[in-house]
Design an enzyme around this catalytic site. Structure first.
Site, mmCIF file in Angstrom:
data_model
loop_
_atom_site.group_PDB
_atom_site.id
_atom_site.type_symbol
_atom_site.label_atom_id
_atom_site.label_comp_id
_atom_site.label_asym_id
_atom_site.label_seq_id
_atom_site.Cartn_x
_atom_site.Cartn_y
_atom_site.Cartn_z
ATOM 1 N N GLY A 94 -33.578 24.438 -22.931
ATOM 2 C CA GLY A 94 -32.343 24.649 -22.158
ATOM 3 C C GLY A 94 -32.661 24.878 -20.690
ATOM 4 O O GLY A 94 -33.813 25.055 -20.298
ATOM 5 N N GLY A 96 -33.465 26.750 -17.938
ATOM 6 C CA GLY A 96 -33.927 28.113 -17.700
ATOM 7 C C GLY A 96 -33.814 28.520 -16.246
ATOM 8 O O GLY A 96 -33.896 29.695 -15.902
ATOM 9 N N ARG A 97 -33.686 27.525 -15.389
ATOM 10 C CA ARG A 97 -33.554 27.849 -13.956
ATOM 11 C C ARG A 97 -32.656 26.856 -13.243
ATOM 12 O O ARG A 97 -32.666 26.761 -12.026
ATOM 13 C CB ARG A 97 -34.919 27.887 -13.302
ATOM 14 C CG ARG A 97 -35.716 26.611 -13.508
ATOM 15 C CD ARG A 97 -36.904 26.650 -12.639
ATOM 16 N NE ARG A 97 -37.829 25.568 -12.965
ATOM 17 C CZ ARG A 97 -38.859 25.271 -12.208
ATOM 18 N NH1 ARG A 97 -39.083 25.946 -11.117
ATOM 19 N NH2 ARG A 97 -39.658 24.294 -12.548
ATOM 20 N N ASP A 129 -38.495 33.322 -14.532
ATOM 21 C CA ASP A 129 -37.702 34.148 -13.615
ATOM 22 C C ASP A 129 -36.460 33.417 -13.099
ATOM 23 O O ASP A 129 -35.732 33.938 -12.261
ATOM 24 C CB ASP A 129 -38.567 34.612 -12.436
ATOM 25 C CG ASP A 129 -39.206 33.440 -11.705
ATOM 26 O OD1 ASP A 129 -38.851 32.279 -11.999
ATOM 27 O OD2 ASP A 129 -40.072 33.685 -10.839
ATOM 28 N N GLY A 130 -36.254 32.184 -13.551
ATOM 29 C CA GLY A 130 -35.067 31.444 -13.126
ATOM 30 C C GLY A 130 -35.179 30.867 -11.717
ATOM 31 O O GLY A 130 -34.223 30.299 -11.205
ATOM 32 N N ARG A 180 -29.108 19.225 -6.840
ATOM 33 C CA ARG A 180 -29.355 17.845 -7.227
ATOM 34 C C ARG A 180 -28.139 17.297 -7.970
ATOM 35 O O ARG A 180 -27.259 18.044 -8.376
ATOM 36 C CB ARG A 180 -30.632 17.715 -8.050
ATOM 37 C CG ARG A 180 -30.604 18.364 -9.401
ATOM 38 C CD ARG A 180 -31.948 18.167 -10.108
ATOM 39 N NE ARG A 180 -31.914 18.701 -11.453
ATOM 40 C CZ ARG A 180 -32.946 18.711 -12.284
ATOM 41 N NH1 ARG A 180 -34.098 18.201 -11.906
ATOM 42 N NH2 ARG A 180 -32.846 19.213 -13.493
ATOM 43 N N ARG A 187 -30.318 14.969 -21.853
ATOM 44 C CA ARG A 187 -31.700 14.570 -22.112
ATOM 45 C C ARG A 187 -31.892 14.160 -23.570
ATOM 46 O O ARG A 187 -31.045 14.480 -24.413
ATOM 47 C CB ARG A 187 -32.614 15.793 -21.869
ATOM 48 C CG ARG A 187 -32.526 16.305 -20.474
ATOM 49 C CD ARG A 187 -32.487 17.835 -20.453
ATOM 50 N NE ARG A 187 -32.064 18.295 -19.128
ATOM 51 C CZ ARG A 187 -32.889 18.465 -18.104
ATOM 52 N NH1 ARG A 187 -34.174 18.308 -18.284
ATOM 53 N NH2 ARG A 187 -32.432 18.813 -16.923
ATOM 54 N N ASP A 256 -37.639 16.716 -23.241
ATOM 55 C CA ASP A 256 -36.600 17.442 -22.496
ATOM 56 C C ASP A 256 -36.533 16.976 -21.049
ATOM 57 O O ASP A 256 -35.601 17.351 -20.327
ATOM 58 C CB ASP A 256 -36.837 18.954 -22.563
ATOM 59 C CG ASP A 256 -38.257 19.338 -22.190
ATOM 60 O OD1 ASP A 256 -39.184 18.848 -22.848
ATOM 61 O OD2 ASP A 256 -38.445 20.103 -21.230
ATOM 62 N N ASP A 266 -36.463 15.558 -13.562
ATOM 63 C CA ASP A 266 -37.355 16.727 -13.575
ATOM 64 C C ASP A 266 -38.721 16.424 -12.956
ATOM 65 O O ASP A 266 -39.732 16.276 -13.642
ATOM 66 C CB ASP A 266 -37.507 17.301 -14.993
ATOM 67 C CG ASP A 266 -36.330 18.192 -15.339
ATOM 68 O OD1 ASP A 266 -35.340 18.210 -14.574
ATOM 69 O OD2 ASP A 266 -36.388 18.875 -16.377
HETATM 70 P P1 AMP Z 1 -40.069 21.606 -17.038
HETATM 71 O O1 AMP Z 1 -41.103 20.987 -17.926
HETATM 72 O O2 AMP Z 1 -40.586 22.100 -15.721
HETATM 73 O O3 AMP Z 1 -38.923 20.678 -16.832
HETATM 74 O O4 AMP Z 1 -39.518 22.943 -17.752
HETATM 75 C C1 AMP Z 1 -39.579 23.208 -19.136
HETATM 76 C C2 AMP Z 1 -38.671 24.347 -19.512
HETATM 77 O O5 AMP Z 1 -39.071 25.569 -18.876
HETATM 78 C C3 AMP Z 1 -37.203 24.149 -19.151
HETATM 79 O O6 AMP Z 1 -36.433 24.730 -20.166
HETATM 80 C C4 AMP Z 1 -37.076 24.921 -17.866
HETATM 81 O O7 AMP Z 1 -35.761 25.328 -17.625
HETATM 82 C C5 AMP Z 1 -37.988 26.114 -18.143
HETATM 83 N N1 AMP Z 1 -38.497 26.736 -16.905
HETATM 84 C C6 AMP Z 1 -39.440 26.236 -16.065
HETATM 85 N N2 AMP Z 1 -39.656 27.099 -15.051
HETATM 86 C C7 AMP Z 1 -38.842 28.167 -15.243
HETATM 87 C C8 AMP Z 1 -38.595 29.386 -14.535
HETATM 88 N N3 AMP Z 1 -39.246 29.693 -13.419
HETATM 89 N N4 AMP Z 1 -37.674 30.234 -15.047
HETATM 90 C C9 AMP Z 1 -37.015 29.945 -16.168
HETATM 91 N N5 AMP Z 1 -37.195 28.830 -16.886
HETATM 92 C C10 AMP Z 1 -38.094 27.944 -16.436
HETATM 93 MG MG MG Z 2 -37.488 20.042 -17.534
#
Ligand code: AMP
Ligand code: MG
Length: 499
Positions: A94, A96-97, A129-130, A180, A187, A256, A266
């Site tokens: 989901g 997360g940020r 940390d979002g 964005r 996804r 994802d 992403d």
């Molecule tokens: P990514 O592969 O960077 O697209 O991220 C994978 C997952 O980790 C996704 O669910 C993102 O929302 C979560 N995520 C990455 N960085 C953070 C962050 N700093 N805080 C919260 N969720 C994160």
């Molecule tokens: Mg991602």
């Protein structure tokens, strides 16, 4: 074209994704960032919303984007999805940020979902940390607009904000916000989450949403869900061909991070190929090279098989085996679509007008010669356009780039013979090649220079790069140094997932 005149207050929102039931998303509010500052606006992205770019700099708009006040008309949600990460299923990821603010309907009827990246905690933040740090948002901001200018489907980047918020990674960094946009951010993993939970009603609802929202023509297909899978297969195949042709490595092709619209999505530890190396791994954290450059096409298919698996309950079939057969049939369209798009693209890069029997081999031979000497991918194709069919002297600067010059000469002789067979002229061929072989791409060291200056408080380089990369095929006066191969410090820059 008329100058865009609207301001953020004039945007009309129609939040279709937010209206889907609980379970598809969670309602959230962006957490304001300390002392945000506007860094850059993409005029091209603003134009899609008919927004006057300066209007995004107005304090009210900046407050809406920074999360200090709610933007009227928006209905902010974090999207729920799962995904296969490095081959392993993770049942809940989901946003997360990231936070979907809302969906804008532009005057031309096109819809754009606006999403803030780095906007604070959501129910899907897990241990994160979002937040997103300045360096990673600069990279995503510049690359998404640059990819669009290269003609490659991608999410877009409207504007970028810096802040004084301290964010902890390997060191203390500043938090930043990227606004964005895409027609949809759904996804492959959005389907997987419902499949693995056995929530087939939600799965169907999602598929209906995607078809109604982004593929309305498929509603009339005899089997709309199967037609949807075929469409995603085809778009993904063509996207992979485009990545390979331009030398782009995504770095984290987890399901994802795969868009059902076939968009590049992403941006993390991505990289453009410089010294040609098919096994190039741009993500420092990818120890086994799962997402190496030359594996992207097969990973694309692997990811599509995950999507197909998740869609099986939707297919009109008497039994599971019949549904699986339909899915396999849809997936079988991947390789031919990829090969056709790649072959046509490579022919265009070589300036060949008509398809010939030996063309794939001609392209492959050139690539293997480039691999042997680590020849700069972007520059070699660009400069190949200057070759004159009946005047081999012009080839000297090209052949000097190769370790095995005799082998290059042999290749060039075959290439010239092939060009002669087409009977075109040098000038027209060069113009055609210059329109597909970029002069400028977002080399890692160029992004790094812009990042270091921005971290020191000077954002000018970001706008300069954005302007340059908005016309990647045009030679731009005074910008030769931006086409240069990386300096020594810029060759082995490490980019990881921690951003
Ligand atoms: P990514 O592969 O960077 O697209 O991220 C994978 C997952 O980790 C996704 O669910 C993102 O929302 C979560 N995520 C990455 N960085 C953070 C962050 N700093 N805080 C919260 N969720 C994160
Ligand atoms: Mg991602």
């Amino acid at each position: 074209m008329d100058m865009p005149t609207r301001t953020p207050a004039d945007l009309s929102f129609d939040n279709t994704f937010a209206r889907l039931p609980e379970g598809f998303h969670a309602r959230v509010r962006p957490t304001p960032l300390a002392a945000t500052r506007l860094v850059s606006i993409s005029p091209a992205a603003a134009a899609l919303l008919d927004l006057a770019p300066q209007s995004l700099a107005q304090s009210l708009a900046a407050d809406w984007i920074a999360g200090n006040r709610q933007w009227p008309g928006t209905d902010p949600v974090a999207m729920c999805y799962a995904g296969h990460q490095f081959g392993h299923y993770v049942p809940q990821l989901g946003d997360g940020r990231a936070i979907v603010l809302g969906e804008v309907r532009a005057a031309d009827g096109v819809h754009w979902e606006l999403q803030l990246k780095g906007a604070g905690l959501t129910p899907f933040s897990r241990d994160g940390d979002g937040r997103a740090v300045l360096r990673s948002t600069i990279r995503e901001y510049l690359c998404s607009e640059a990819m669009h200018a290269l003609g490659i489907p991608t999410t877009r980047a409207l504007c970028l904000f810096d802040s004084d918020e301290e964010v902890y990674r390997e060191r203390i960094e500043r938090g930043a916000l990227l606004l964005r946009m895409a027609p949809s951010h759904v996804r492959f993993g959005s389907f997987e989450v419902f499949f693995y939970r056995g929530q087939y009603a939600q799965l169907r609802r999602l598929a209906d949403y995607v078809i109604g929202h982004d593929f309305p023509a498929l509603r009339d297909a005899s089997q709309p869900y199967l037609a949807l899978l075929r469409e995603v297969v085809d778009r993904t195949a063509r996207l992979m061909a485009q990545w390979q042709l331009v030398g782009f490595a995504h770095g984290v092709m987890n399901t994802d991070n795969m868009s059902v619209l076939g968009l590049t999505l992403d941006y993390g530890p991505f990289g453009f190929m410089e010294a040609y190396d098919p096994g190039f791994v741009c993500n420092h954290s990818d120890h086994h090279g799962r997402y190496a450059f030359d594996r992207q096409p097969s990973i694309g298919l692997w990811n599509l098989s995950c999507l197909a698996q998740a869609m099986l309950p939707l297919f009109d079939a008497d039994d599971g085996e019949a549904a699986a057969e339909q899915a396999r049939d849809a997936l079988s369209g991947y390789e031919p679509a990829l090969v056709a798009a790649y072959s046509a693209g490579m022919r265009a890069k070589l300036g060949l007008r008509d398809a010939g029997a030996g063309d794939d081999d001609l392209g492959a031979r050139l690539l293997s010669l480039m691999a042997a000497g680590g020849v700069d991918y972007t520059n070699l194709f660009r400069d190949l356009g200057a070759l004159r069919v009946d005047d081999p002297t012009g080839e000297t600067p090209l052949r000097d780039r190769f370790v095995d010059r005799a082998a290059f000469d042999a290749w060039a002789a075959d290439y010239r013979a092939r060009l002669r067979g087409e009977g075109g002229d040098d000038v027209a061929r060069r113009a055609a090649m210059d329109a597909v072989n970029p002069r400028y791409v977002l080399r890692n060291y160029l992004a790094q220079q812009a990042i270091e200056r921005a971290e020191a408080g000077d954002y000018d380089e970001i706008d300069r790069l954005q302007t340059l990369l908005s016309r990647p095929f045009d030679e731009q006066v005074g910008m030769d140094s931006y086409a240069a191969e990386p300096p020594d410090w810029g060759r082995g820059l490490e980019v990881s997932c921690s951003s």
